[in-house]
Design an enzyme around this catalytic site. Structure first.
Site, PDB file in Angstrom:
ATOM      1  N   GLY A   1      45.434  58.054  28.849  1.00 26.05           N
ATOM      2  CA  GLY A   1      45.076  59.314  28.185  1.00 26.05           C
ATOM      3  C   GLY A   1      45.523  59.359  26.737  1.00 26.05           C
ATOM      4  N   GLY A   2      46.199  60.442  26.388  1.00 28.59           N
ATOM      5  CA  GLY A   2      46.658  60.625  25.010  1.00 28.59           C
ATOM      6  C   GLY A   2      47.537  59.481  24.539  1.00 28.59           C
TER       7      GLY A   2
ATOM      8  N   GLY B   1      23.124  36.000   3.139  1.00 27.97           N
ATOM      9  CA  GLY B   1      23.925  37.229   3.044  1.00 27.97           C
ATOM     10  C   GLY B   1      25.386  36.953   3.313  1.00 27.97           C
ATOM     11  N   ALA B   2      25.621  36.005   4.234  1.00 32.57           N
ATOM     12  CA  ALA B   2      27.008  35.697   4.594  1.00 32.57           C
ATOM     13  C   ALA B   2      27.758  35.139   3.384  1.00 32.57           C
ATOM     14  CB  ALA B   2      27.038  34.716   5.749  1.00 32.57           C
TER      15      ALA B   2
HETATM   16  C1  HXC Z   1      53.859  64.056  34.578  1.00 30.37           C
HETATM   17  C2  HXC Z   1      53.989  61.887  35.283  1.00 30.37           C
HETATM   18  C3  HXC Z   1      52.810  61.575  34.580  1.00 30.37           C
HETATM   19  C4  HXC Z   1      52.175  62.614  33.839  1.00 30.37           C
HETATM   20  C5  HXC Z   1      53.517  59.807  35.549  1.00 30.37           C
HETATM   21  N1  HXC Z   1      54.371  60.762  35.869  1.00 30.37           N
HETATM   22  N2  HXC Z   1      52.543  60.277  34.764  1.00 30.37           N
HETATM   23  N3  HXC Z   1      54.502  63.116  35.276  1.00 30.37           N
HETATM   24  N4  HXC Z   1      52.745  63.828  33.875  1.00 30.37           N
HETATM   25  N5  HXC Z   1      51.090  62.382  33.141  1.00 30.37           N
HETATM   26  C6  HXC Z   1      55.571  60.648  36.716  1.00 30.37           C
HETATM   27  C7  HXC Z   1      55.237  60.435  38.172  1.00 30.37           C
HETATM   28  O1  HXC Z   1      55.038  61.667  38.814  1.00 30.37           O
HETATM   29  C8  HXC Z   1      56.474  59.715  38.651  1.00 30.37           C
HETATM   30  O2  HXC Z   1      57.501  60.665  38.861  1.00 30.37           O
HETATM   31  C9  HXC Z   1      56.875  58.891  37.478  1.00 30.37           C
HETATM   32  O3  HXC Z   1      56.263  59.480  36.336  1.00 30.37           O
HETATM   33  C10 HXC Z   1      56.419  57.452  37.584  1.00 30.37           C
HETATM   34  O4  HXC Z   1      55.033  57.452  37.881  1.00 30.37           O
HETATM   35  P1  HXC Z   1      54.399  56.538  39.027  1.00 30.37           P
HETATM   36  O5  HXC Z   1      53.029  57.038  39.277  1.00 30.37           O
HETATM   37  O6  HXC Z   1      55.338  56.457  40.155  1.00 30.37           O
HETATM   38  O7  HXC Z   1      54.362  55.131  38.282  1.00 30.37           O
HETATM   39  P2  HXC Z   1      53.300  53.977  38.387  1.00 30.37           P
HETATM   40  O8  HXC Z   1      52.934  53.729  39.820  1.00 30.37           O
HETATM   41  O9  HXC Z   1      53.867  52.848  37.587  1.00 30.37           O
HETATM   42  O10 HXC Z   1      51.987  54.526  37.669  1.00 30.37           O
HETATM   43  C11 HXC Z   1      51.989  54.827  36.309  1.00 30.37           C
HETATM   44  C12 HXC Z   1      50.687  55.555  35.896  1.00 30.37           C
HETATM   45  C13 HXC Z   1      50.472  56.764  36.847  1.00 30.37           C
HETATM   46  C14 HXC Z   1      49.511  54.581  35.989  1.00 30.37           C
HETATM   47  C15 HXC Z   1      50.867  55.969  34.433  1.00 30.37           C
HETATM   48  O11 HXC Z   1      51.704  57.512  36.930  1.00 30.37           O
HETATM   49  C16 HXC Z   1      49.382  57.666  36.399  1.00 30.37           C
HETATM   50  O12 HXC Z   1      48.226  57.364  36.648  1.00 30.37           O
HETATM   51  N6  HXC Z   1      49.756  58.768  35.760  1.00 30.37           N
HETATM   52  C17 HXC Z   1      48.791  59.731  35.305  1.00 30.37           C
HETATM   53  C18 HXC Z   1      48.036  59.211  34.124  1.00 30.37           C
HETATM   54  C19 HXC Z   1      47.150  60.235  33.529  1.00 30.37           C
HETATM   55  O13 HXC Z   1      46.021  60.434  34.030  1.00 30.37           O
HETATM   56  N7  HXC Z   1      47.663  61.004  32.542  1.00 30.37           N
HETATM   57  C20 HXC Z   1      47.073  62.146  31.982  1.00 30.37           C
HETATM   58  C21 HXC Z   1      46.078  61.668  30.959  1.00 30.37           C
HETATM   59  S1  HXC Z   1      45.242  62.982  30.193  1.00 30.37           S
HETATM   60  P3  HXC Z   1      58.644  60.465  39.959  1.00 30.37           P
HETATM   61  O14 HXC Z   1      59.437  61.717  39.870  1.00 30.37           O
HETATM   62  O15 HXC Z   1      57.934  60.266  41.246  1.00 30.37           O
HETATM   63  O16 HXC Z   1      59.406  59.247  39.515  1.00 30.37           O
HETATM   64  C22 HXC Z   1      45.875  62.983  28.678  1.00 30.37           C
HETATM   65  C23 HXC Z   1      45.260  64.010  27.821  1.00 30.37           C
HETATM   66  C24 HXC Z   1      45.449  63.762  26.383  1.00 30.37           C
HETATM   67  O17 HXC Z   1      46.754  62.280  28.314  1.00 30.37           O
HETATM   68  C25 HXC Z   1      44.151  63.402  25.778  1.00 30.37           C
HETATM   69  C26 HXC Z   1      44.227  63.420  24.316  1.00 30.37           C
HETATM   70  C27 HXC Z   1      43.019  62.754  23.707  1.00 30.37           C
END
Ligand code: HXC
Length: 520
Positions: free
Chosen positions: A172-173, A407-408
């Site tokens: 994401g961001g 051109g190149a």
């Molecule tokens: C809150 C989060 C989080 C998030 C991870 N965690 N991502 N908490 N917000 N976005 C937390 C989990 O709950 C977990 O907490 C800990 O971090 C570790 O995550 P895991 O999932 O256990 O780790 P892993 O298996 O290594 O996977 C990592 C990951 C996955 C691939 C990044 O966590 C994931 O898919 N996260 C969401 C990604 C996402 O979609 N983000 C939002 C994008 S939208 P605990 O307490 O269990 O340890 C965005 C908008 C902005 O960013 C756009 C601007 C252009």
């Protein structure tokens, strides 16, 4: 009422708590996954003992989702400044052990603070990214935090160098801020970049794909071109960061640092006199040419596995930084296509923005013809490179080694694009097109009248040889002053060093305007 000593002890305790990140269990998980912690990374990146941390005691402000009783010092990002080889840099290092390094309002504010400071003092910004993106519990506050960072990335572009290392799963961001910076580096097997991860991809499109295949370091270094350099692991990636920054000035108003060298400027390389094969279709190693002419061991190739038909990278001549752009005859004959044009154009613009002279080594048969390229917009993308060279005001030294057609020829830092010094080797072929194509166009009608196949083939070869003799050499261009001199290949290093020395005070300005409109 606590005594001063107790207050001091309290500070030490709080600091020690902050250093624990998300706790021992999560820290050891980082190591198990082959990653370093946010603080290890900073220690490796900066000169020993130079790190000064800001905002260690910041915590998030969320009062929902049970988060009110759940916070960690730093809030998931370690920020501050330090030095690399004695020069100040600002750094933020995301801590995956705290809420997955996800970005909250306060987390964003910490990053914005160091970015603002870097802009004030004219120092590079280095981001060490390891983040799950927007902190889901924070909703729009998190989105707004990202937007604040993006805006600063945009304002800092061309003012101070911005480097991003991707050292974990970034989604994401967390990938868009790096995308706005100058260079992205990734660690092999432990880092990923995607707009949305495999789970969302599956639910939206049905595609089943592993994180590695969707956005691993290999994918972004070879297929998408999003990443510029790949380290074997975090240690290696951070070494690359330190090296990369050594070629750059701290901001656009400074010259790059000059590095002491023991390599002499008049080193003669006999091998270069025979490196071009007699057969013009045969490849040779352009990387060997580069390594023979630059300060020994100073070449750092960027985008090594992406658009391999063009080579780009930083290097030094007599201790001065340069950006090298070179066609690669060992990969699809060094032809210019969409990806190569984009790769080189962005690099040329970076070098120009940060006062890094350009050395261009030419051996290009032309632009890649065909519907695939036309449908993909080669006209527009090729024009990017043309635009970038023409707009660049840094010193530009060009050497044509062999082919330079059509051109190149103009695009590759030709004389008329304000090339400062344009050399050619005696093996150079500077013309509108190669003999085969030219004979087909010019003699097609008369050749088609020859019915005997053998006689016709003989006539084609004769005409091609005539054309080659007349046009496929550097002397026609030299006779018009389009190349400044035809040089002995073995003395190329000396000629480039002397030209760069002469050009070190070059001042050239573009006309006043709001900004140009490069074909994007
Ligand atoms: C809150 C989060 C989080 C998030 C991870 N965690 N991502 N908490 N917000 N976005 C937390 C989990 O709950 C977990 O907490 C800990 O971090 C570790 O995550 P895991 O999932 O256990 O780790 P892993 O298996 O290594 O996977 C990592 C990951 C996955 C691939 C990044 O966590 C994931 O898919 N996260 C969401 C990604 C996402 O979609 N983000 C939002 C994008 S939208 P605990 O307490 O269990 O340890 C965005 C908008 C902005 O960013 C756009 C601007 C252009």
């Amino acid at each position: 009422m606590a005594t001063n000593l107790e207050k001091l002890e309290d500070l030490v305790e709080k600091r020690s708590e902050a250093l624990q990140g998300g706790g021992e269990k999560r820290l050891s998980k980082q190591y198990q996954q082959g990653k370093l912690t946010a603080r290890d990374r900073i220690d490796l990146l900066l000169d020993k003992g130079s790190f000064e941390e800001y905002d260690m005691f910041v915590i998030h402000r969320l009062k929902d989702f049970g988060m009110e009783d759940h916070s960690f010092y730093t809030d998931g990002v370690v920020t501050g400044h330090g030095t690399i080889d004695g020069r100040v840099v600002y750094v933020f290092s995301q801590d995956f052990t705290i809420f997955g390094g996800s970005l909250s309002e306060t987390f964003a504010k910490k990053i914005c603070k160091v970015m603002d400071m870097a802009m004030k003092v004219g120092a590079p910004i280095i981001g060490l990214n390891d983040s799950g993106g927007a902190r889901i519990q924070e909703g729009v506050m998190s989105l707004s935090g990202y937007a604040e960072i993006f805006q600063r990335n945009i304002m800092a572009s061309g003012v101070v160098p911005q480097l991003s290392a991707i050292l974990g799963p970034c989604a994401g961001g967390a990938v868009y801020s790096p995308a706005l910076t100058d260079f992205i580096l990734m660690s092999d097997k432990t880092s990923y970049m995607f707009v949305t991860g495999p789970k969302v991809v599956k639910s939206v499109t049905g595609e089943i794909i592993t994180p590695e295949n969707l956005g691993g370091a290999n994918v972004h270094n070879s297929k998408s071109g999003v990443s510029h350099l790949m380290g074997d692991n975090d240690q290696d990636t951070i070494k690359y960061l330190r090296k990369l920054i050594s070629y750059m000035p701290s901001n656009y108003m400074e010259a790059p640092p000059i590095v002491e060298t023991t390599d002499t400027i008049d080193r003669i390389e006999e091998k270069l006199n025979t490196i071009i094969p007699e057969d013009p279709k045969k490849p040779y190693s352009m990387k060997e040419v580069i390594n023979l002419i630059v300060d020994k061991g100073s070449f750092l190739e960027i985008h090594k596995d992406y658009a391999k038909n063009i080579i780009i990278g930083f290097s030094r001549f007599n201790g001065r930084s340069v950006g090298i752009v070179a066609n690669n005859p060992s990969y699809i004959a060094g032809v210019l296509d969409i990806e190569a044009s984009k790769k080189a154009a962005r690099f040329v613009r970076f070098c120009d923005a940060f006062n890094i002279p350009l050395v261009t080594l030419v051996d290009v048969p032309g632009f890649l013809p065909g519907s695939g390229q036309e449908y993909g917009g080669i006209i527009f993308h090729g024009a990017k490179l043309l635009f970038a060279y023409g707009e660049a005001t840094v010193p530009k030294v060009t050497v044509t080694l062999r082919k330079s057609y059509g051109g190149a020829h103009i695009v590759m830092s030709g004389k008329q694009l304000r090339g400062d010094v344009n050399y050619a080797w005696p093996s150079a072929e500077i013309a509108v097109m190669g003999a085969k194509g030219a004979v087909e166009v010019l003699e097609g009608r008369s050749l088609s009248k020859i019915t005997d196949k053998e006689v016709r083939q003989k006539e084609i070869v004769k005409k091609e040889n005539e054309y080659t003799k007349r046009f496929a050499n550097p002397y026609q261009a030299a006779s018009h002053g389009f190349v400044d001199d035809i040089i002995e290949p073995r003395s190329t290093r000396f000629r480039i060093c002397r030209s760069l020395e002469m050009l070190s005070n070059k001042k050239e300005k573009n006309p006043g305007k709001k900004h140009s409109n490069i074909p994007l």
